[in-house]
Design a protein around this motif. Structure first.
Motif, PDB file in Angstrom:
ATOM      1  N   LYS A 177       5.236 -25.433   5.512  1.00  0.00           N
ATOM      2  CA  LYS A 177       4.799 -26.196   4.338  1.00  0.00           C
ATOM      3  C   LYS A 177       5.238 -25.514   3.044  1.00  0.00           C
ATOM      4  CE  LYS A 177       2.765 -29.314   6.786  1.00  0.00           C
ATOM      5  NZ  LYS A 177       3.351 -30.651   6.891  1.00  0.00           N
ATOM      6  N   ASP A 178       5.401 -26.335   1.989  1.00  0.00           N
ATOM      7  CA  ASP A 178       5.825 -25.809   0.691  1.00  0.00           C
ATOM      8  C   ASP A 178       4.683 -25.156  -0.071  1.00  0.00           C
ATOM      9  OD1 ASP A 178       8.464 -26.710   0.982  1.00  0.00           O
ATOM     10  OD2 ASP A 178       7.965 -28.683   0.180  1.00  0.00           O
ATOM     11  N   TYR A 179       3.487 -25.683   0.105  1.00  0.00           N
ATOM     12  CA  TYR A 179       2.361 -25.107  -0.628  1.00  0.00           C
ATOM     13  C   TYR A 179       1.130 -24.980   0.264  1.00  0.00           C
ATOM     14  CZ  TYR A 179       0.629 -29.918  -1.198  1.00  0.00           C
ATOM     15  OH  TYR A 179       0.177 -31.185  -0.976  1.00  0.00           O
ATOM     16  N   ALA A 180       0.271 -24.025  -0.105  1.00  0.00           N
ATOM     17  CA  ALA A 180      -1.014 -23.810   0.561  1.00  0.00           C
ATOM     18  C   ALA A 180      -2.002 -23.419  -0.529  1.00  0.00           C
ATOM     19  CB  ALA A 180      -0.914 -22.706   1.606  1.00  0.00           C
ATOM     20  N   VAL A 181      -3.038 -24.252  -0.700  1.00  0.00           N
ATOM     21  CA  VAL A 181      -4.019 -24.009  -1.759  1.00  0.00           C
ATOM     22  C   VAL A 181      -5.430 -24.270  -1.248  1.00  0.00           C
ATOM     23  CG1 VAL A 181      -2.447 -24.530  -3.669  1.00  0.00           C
ATOM     24  CG2 VAL A 181      -3.780 -26.361  -2.663  1.00  0.00           C
ATOM     25  N   GLY A 200     -17.108 -32.916  -3.502  1.00  0.00           N
ATOM     26  CA  GLY A 200     -18.138 -31.910  -3.300  1.00  0.00           C
ATOM     27  C   GLY A 200     -17.785 -30.883  -2.241  1.00  0.00           C
ATOM     28  N   LYS A 201     -16.723 -31.125  -1.481  1.00  0.00           N
ATOM     29  CA  LYS A 201     -16.322 -30.213  -0.411  1.00  0.00           C
ATOM     30  C   LYS A 201     -15.120 -29.376  -0.836  1.00  0.00           C
ATOM     31  CE  LYS A 201     -19.051 -31.956   2.854  1.00  0.00           C
ATOM     32  NZ  LYS A 201     -20.048 -31.219   3.574  1.00  0.00           N
ATOM     33  N   LYS A 202     -14.940 -28.252  -0.149  1.00  0.00           N
ATOM     34  CA  LYS A 202     -13.771 -27.391  -0.372  1.00  0.00           C
ATOM     35  C   LYS A 202     -12.852 -27.505   0.832  1.00  0.00           C
ATOM     36  CE  LYS A 202     -16.228 -24.059  -3.205  1.00  0.00           C
ATOM     37  NZ  LYS A 202     -16.740 -22.688  -3.306  1.00  0.00           N
ATOM     38  N   TYR A 203     -11.540 -27.480   0.555  1.00  0.00           N
ATOM     39  CA  TYR A 203     -10.549 -27.666   1.608  1.00  0.00           C
ATOM     40  C   TYR A 203      -9.389 -26.695   1.461  1.00  0.00           C
ATOM     41  CZ  TYR A 203     -12.849 -32.163   2.331  1.00  0.00           C
ATOM     42  OH  TYR A 203     -13.777 -33.133   2.580  1.00  0.00           O
ATOM     43  N   LEU A 204      -8.750 -26.424   2.590  1.00  0.00           N
ATOM     44  CA  LEU A 204      -7.449 -25.788   2.600  1.00  0.00           C
ATOM     45  C   LEU A 204      -6.460 -26.944   2.654  1.00  0.00           C
ATOM     46  CD1 LEU A 204      -5.454 -23.430   2.882  1.00  0.00           C
ATOM     47  CD2 LEU A 204      -5.808 -23.560   5.359  1.00  0.00           C
ATOM     48  N   SER A 214       0.528 -33.917   5.323  1.00  0.00           N
ATOM     49  CA  SER A 214      -0.230 -32.792   4.771  1.00  0.00           C
ATOM     50  C   SER A 214      -1.354 -32.411   5.727  1.00  0.00           C
ATOM     51  CB  SER A 214      -0.837 -33.170   3.421  1.00  0.00           C
ATOM     52  OG  SER A 214       0.168 -33.505   2.503  1.00  0.00           O
ATOM     53  N   LEU A 215      -1.777 -31.193   5.611  1.00  0.00           N
ATOM     54  CA  LEU A 215      -2.886 -30.707   6.413  1.00  0.00           C
ATOM     55  C   LEU A 215      -4.053 -30.441   5.477  1.00  0.00           C
ATOM     56  CD1 LEU A 215      -3.469 -29.935   9.347  1.00  0.00           C
ATOM     57  CD2 LEU A 215      -2.747 -27.631   8.796  1.00  0.00           C
ATOM     58  N   VAL A 216      -5.148 -31.138   5.696  1.00  0.00           N
ATOM     59  CA  VAL A 216      -6.350 -30.989   4.869  1.00  0.00           C
ATOM     60  C   VAL A 216      -7.484 -30.613   5.811  1.00  0.00           C
ATOM     61  CG1 VAL A 216      -7.930 -32.119   3.278  1.00  0.00           C
ATOM     62  CG2 VAL A 216      -5.512 -32.745   3.276  1.00  0.00           C
ATOM     63  N   ILE A 217      -7.973 -29.376   5.667  1.00  0.00           N
ATOM     64  CA  ILE A 217      -8.997 -28.862   6.575  1.00  0.00           C
ATOM     65  C   ILE A 217     -10.150 -28.321   5.743  1.00  0.00           C
ATOM     66  CG2 ILE A 217      -9.461 -27.280   8.480  1.00  0.00           C
ATOM     67  CD1 ILE A 217      -6.408 -26.910   8.702  1.00  0.00           C
ATOM     68  N   GLN A 218     -11.366 -28.649   6.151  1.00  0.00           N
ATOM     69  CA  GLN A 218     -12.520 -28.134   5.408  1.00  0.00           C
ATOM     70  C   GLN A 218     -12.459 -26.608   5.397  1.00  0.00           C
ATOM     71  OE1 GLN A 218     -16.090 -30.288   6.027  1.00  0.00           O
ATOM     72  NE2 GLN A 218     -17.318 -28.853   4.854  1.00  0.00           N
ATOM     73  N   ILE A 235      -8.459 -26.168  -8.310  1.00  0.00           N
ATOM     74  CA  ILE A 235      -7.664 -25.320  -7.419  1.00  0.00           C
ATOM     75  C   ILE A 235      -8.201 -23.902  -7.571  1.00  0.00           C
ATOM     76  CG2 ILE A 235      -5.385 -24.410  -6.882  1.00  0.00           C
ATOM     77  CD1 ILE A 235      -4.252 -27.134  -7.677  1.00  0.00           C
ATOM     78  N   ILE A 236      -8.820 -23.433  -6.507  1.00  0.00           N
ATOM     79  CA  ILE A 236      -9.493 -22.134  -6.517  1.00  0.00           C
ATOM     80  C   ILE A 236      -8.491 -21.006  -6.290  1.00  0.00           C
ATOM     81  CG2 ILE A 236     -11.234 -20.720  -5.347  1.00  0.00           C
ATOM     82  CD1 ILE A 236     -12.592 -23.474  -4.613  1.00  0.00           C
ATOM     83  N   SER A 237      -7.629 -21.170  -5.290  1.00  0.00           N
ATOM     84  CA  SER A 237      -6.627 -20.152  -4.958  1.00  0.00           C
ATOM     85  C   SER A 237      -5.319 -20.820  -4.571  1.00  0.00           C
ATOM     86  CB  SER A 237      -7.088 -19.296  -3.780  1.00  0.00           C
ATOM     87  OG  SER A 237      -8.243 -18.574  -4.103  1.00  0.00           O
ATOM     88  N   VAL A 238      -4.221 -20.212  -5.001  1.00  0.00           N
ATOM     89  CA  VAL A 238      -2.885 -20.666  -4.608  1.00  0.00           C
ATOM     90  C   VAL A 238      -2.303 -19.583  -3.709  1.00  0.00           C
ATOM     91  CG1 VAL A 238      -0.579 -21.308  -5.408  1.00  0.00           C
ATOM     92  CG2 VAL A 238      -2.585 -21.900  -6.786  1.00  0.00           C
ATOM     93  N   TYR A 239      -2.093 -19.907  -2.443  1.00  0.00           N
ATOM     94  CA  TYR A 239      -1.567 -18.941  -1.481  1.00  0.00           C
ATOM     95  C   TYR A 239      -0.057 -19.070  -1.327  1.00  0.00           C
ATOM     96  CZ  TYR A 239      -6.453 -18.321  -0.372  1.00  0.00           C
ATOM     97  OH  TYR A 239      -7.793 -18.067  -0.473  1.00  0.00           O
ATOM     98  N   LYS A 240       0.457 -20.261  -1.587  1.00  0.00           N
ATOM     99  CA  LYS A 240       1.882 -20.513  -1.437  1.00  0.00           C
ATOM    100  C   LYS A 240       2.221 -21.707  -2.306  1.00  0.00           C
ATOM    101  CE  LYS A 240       5.163 -21.489   2.280  1.00  0.00           C
ATOM    102  NZ  LYS A 240       5.282 -21.736   3.717  1.00  0.00           N
ATOM    103  N   GLN A 241       3.394 -21.671  -2.945  1.00  0.00           N
ATOM    104  CA  GLN A 241       3.813 -22.811  -3.741  1.00  0.00           C
ATOM    105  C   GLN A 241       5.316 -22.972  -3.655  1.00  0.00           C
ATOM    106  OE1 GLN A 241       2.856 -22.337  -7.876  1.00  0.00           O
ATOM    107  NE2 GLN A 241       2.937 -20.122  -7.713  1.00  0.00           N
ATOM    108  N   GLY A 242       5.730 -24.217  -3.729  1.00  0.00           N
ATOM    109  CA  GLY A 242       7.145 -24.540  -3.652  1.00  0.00           C
ATOM    110  C   GLY A 242       7.726 -24.695  -5.042  1.00  0.00           C
ATOM    111  N   GLU A 243       8.555 -25.721  -5.200  1.00  0.00           N
ATOM    112  CA  GLU A 243       9.208 -25.993  -6.481  1.00  0.00           C
ATOM    113  C   GLU A 243       8.204 -26.371  -7.569  1.00  0.00           C
ATOM    114  OE1 GLU A 243      12.715 -26.017  -7.003  1.00  0.00           O
ATOM    115  OE2 GLU A 243      12.821 -25.054  -5.041  1.00  0.00           O
ATOM    116  N   SER A 244       7.191 -27.140  -7.204  1.00  0.00           N
ATOM    117  CA  SER A 244       6.201 -27.575  -8.200  1.00  0.00           C
ATOM    118  C   SER A 244       5.184 -26.457  -8.390  1.00  0.00           C
ATOM    119  CB  SER A 244       5.508 -28.858  -7.748  1.00  0.00           C
ATOM    120  OG  SER A 244       4.856 -28.653  -6.520  1.00  0.00           O
TER     121      SER A 244
END
Length: 134
Positions: A7-11, A66-70, A90-94, A31-40
């Motif tokens: 994946k290009d990004y992980a946040v 109200g929920k937090k996700y990866l 995309s992968l959206v996981i609680q 956006i609490i944390s940016v672990y990986k980012q691509g061009e954007s």
């Protein structure tokens, strides 16, 4: 969770609110944390997350205010606005707090060039095998 390398990004995001905007749903997220980012270049703080209405209707991905996700995904143009786009790929996981440390490790490994996007989930280096986010 083997998708990190491909994946290009992980946040980590906190969903604040959702509203329909034509053929899209516009989620206001922090956006609490940016672990990986691509061009954007993704920045921490309040931003928009765009999801096509048809994807929200079939709950692909399933996102609740109200929920937090990866959120892991690939760079895609947002619909004429700034923000991040999530789609069926995309992968959206609680969110789970135990992931923070693991994601930082993957972030450090990637910066050192130990992972190749699109070249498979693992790469051998000096006789050892590195698996990507299992």
């Amino acid at each position: 969770m083997k998708k990190y390398c491909k994946k290009d990004y992980a946040v980590q995001v906190h969903i604040l609110k959702a509203e329909k905007a034509g053929e899209w749903w516009k989620f206001t997220v922090n956006i609490i944390s940016v672990y990986k980012q691509g061009e954007s270049r993704i920045r921490r703080g309040d931003q928009f997350l765009w999801v096509r209405a048809k994807d929200v209707a079939c709950k692909c991905p399933k996102i609740k205010p109200g929920k937090k996700y990866l959120l892991l995904g690939n760079d895609e143009d947002s619909p004429g606005q700034s923000g991040v786009v999530a789609d069926k790929g995309s992968l959206v996981i609680q969110w789970r707090d135990t992931w923070a440390r693991r994601l930082r490790k993957f972030q450090q490994r990637e910066k050192k060039g130990k992972y190749n996007k699109g070249k498979g989930e693992k790469r051998k280096k000096r006789g050892t095998e590195h698996r990507c986010f299992e």
